[in-house]
Design a protein around this motif. Structure first.
Motif, PDB file in Angstrom:
ATOM      1  N   GLY A 135       0.783  -1.229   0.000  1.00  0.00           N
ATOM      2  CA  GLY A 135       0.000   0.000   0.000  1.00  0.00           C
ATOM      3  C   GLY A 135       0.814   1.276   0.000  1.00  0.00           C
ATOM      4  O   GLY A 135       0.260   2.353  -0.255  1.00  0.00           O
ATOM      5  N   THR A 159      -3.696   5.406  -2.541  1.00  0.00           N
ATOM      6  CA  THR A 159      -4.684   4.959  -1.554  1.00  0.00           C
ATOM      7  C   THR A 159      -6.094   5.078  -2.125  1.00  0.00           C
ATOM      8  O   THR A 159      -6.941   4.204  -1.905  1.00  0.00           O
ATOM      9  CB  THR A 159      -4.565   5.795  -0.267  1.00  0.00           C
ATOM     10  OG1 THR A 159      -3.233   5.659   0.258  1.00  0.00           O
ATOM     11  CG2 THR A 159      -5.546   5.321   0.791  1.00  0.00           C
ATOM     12  N   CYS A 175      -8.044   7.579   4.504  1.00  0.00           N
ATOM     13  CA  CYS A 175      -7.830   6.264   5.116  1.00  0.00           C
ATOM     14  C   CYS A 175      -8.979   5.894   6.053  1.00  0.00           C
ATOM     15  O   CYS A 175      -9.402   4.732   6.108  1.00  0.00           O
ATOM     16  CB  CYS A 175      -6.502   6.242   5.874  1.00  0.00           C
ATOM     17  SG  CYS A 175      -5.039   6.172   4.823  1.00  0.00           S
TER      18      CYS A 175
END
Length: 313
Positions: A57, A217, A273
């Motif tokens: 990631g 992301t 996130c």
């Protein structure tokens, strides 16, 4: 090498006649708190990578820009605070340490972020270091003819490592030679320009640093190895960190603007996130790689649960 060390030692002896101990209890306590908080805030990120044994990631470009930016900022503050470093020859240990708290803060920031980059390389997913492909042939390809070569992603990561090391070496040598043969920023316009150049480079890279990570992301729709607790600790503390640098004598806007820009962008990444974390939790996806969790690790679907389909792509 001995000549360079002796020259640097003699330079330290040239402490300015204006060396005086400046004690500011509130600024000192804030700086100590920030140094401890900085180390503590990075521990969740280091732990998450080590515990999961993967750096899945992370954007290698995000790490490149971050390492080069923090390295430039570190040498910028060293040059701007060189008089304070030289003054340590005539100050007590406590006064010396207090006057260098700004250097310690940025030095810790550089060390902690560099450790993230090291862990990224150590725990880079093994299955993504190489890629399988069939060699060019006029004959029918069969599975046994598949060969493995270094993947583009791993190759880019190795090139980025070389760039980071090269930038560190160049910044160190240029700064060292300027301090030895030209003098500190108060004595030489050239040294002052170099310090300003490093600060501006740090600011520009910090302004771009989070864009590759935010994009990756967003595209992955999963948190990966990024640590939400780390960002939740660091983002609110940015304003306090910037303030502590602003009040340090001898510093200018090039020393703290980097962290103001970084804090704003980090807050954006944190928000993203958190959104993906709760989305994946609701849909039953793994937060690490976006894969579907087994039924025992996710909520049972009901009439409000969206079909899985392509939502995680």
């Amino acid at each position: 090498m001995n000549i360079l060390l002796n020259s640097l030692s003699s330079l330290s002896l040239k402490s300015p006649s204006t060396c005086e101990a400046h004690h500011d209890a509130s600024a000192l306590y804030i700086s100590i708190f920030l140094c401890l908080g900085l180390v503590i805030s990075y521990l969740p990120q280091h732990y998450r990578i080590i515990a999961n044994k993967t750096s899945e990631g992370f954007s290698s470009w995000f790490l490149l820009l971050g390492v080069v930016s923090s390295t430039s900022s570190f040498f910028n503050i060293i040059l701007l605070q060189w008089n304070a470093i030289a003054c340590c020859r005539s100050l007590s240990t406590g006064s010396c340490l207090e006057s260098l708290m700004g250097v310690f803060q940025i030095g810790l920031q550089w060390a902690m972020f560099s450790l993230v980059f090291i862990l990224f390389l150590v725990y880079f997913p093994e299955d993504r270091k190489r890629t399988l492909h069939r060699p060019s042939s006029l004959h029918l390809d069969i599975p046994s003819t598949l060969t493995a070569t270094i993947s583009e992603e791993w190759k880019i990561s190795l090139v980025i490592t070389a760039l980071c090391l090269g930038h560190l070496a160049i910044s160190f040598m240029v700064s060292l030679l300027l301090l030895i043969f030209v003098g500190g920023p108060d004595e030489s316009q050239l040294t002052n320009l170099w310090a300003g150049f490093l600060g501006i480079i740090s600011m520009l890279l910090a302004a771009m640093q989070y864009f590759p990570q935010i994009w990756k992301t967003w595209k992955r729709k999963s948190v990966g190895a990024l640590s939400i607790p780390m960002m939740m600790l660091q983002t609110p503390g940015t304003a306090l960190f910037v303030y502590s640098l602003m009040v340090r004598p001898g510093t200018n806007w090039t020393a703290w603007i980097t962290y103001m820009v970084t804090g704003i962008l980090q807050g954006t990444l944190l928000t993203l996130c958190i959104v993906w974390h709760f989305r994946n939790k609701k849909l039953g996806f793994d937060d690490l790689d976006g894969s579907v969790l087994p039924p025992t690790q996710r909520h049972l679907p009901d009439e409000n649960t969206r079909l899985l389909g392509d939502d995680r792509l």
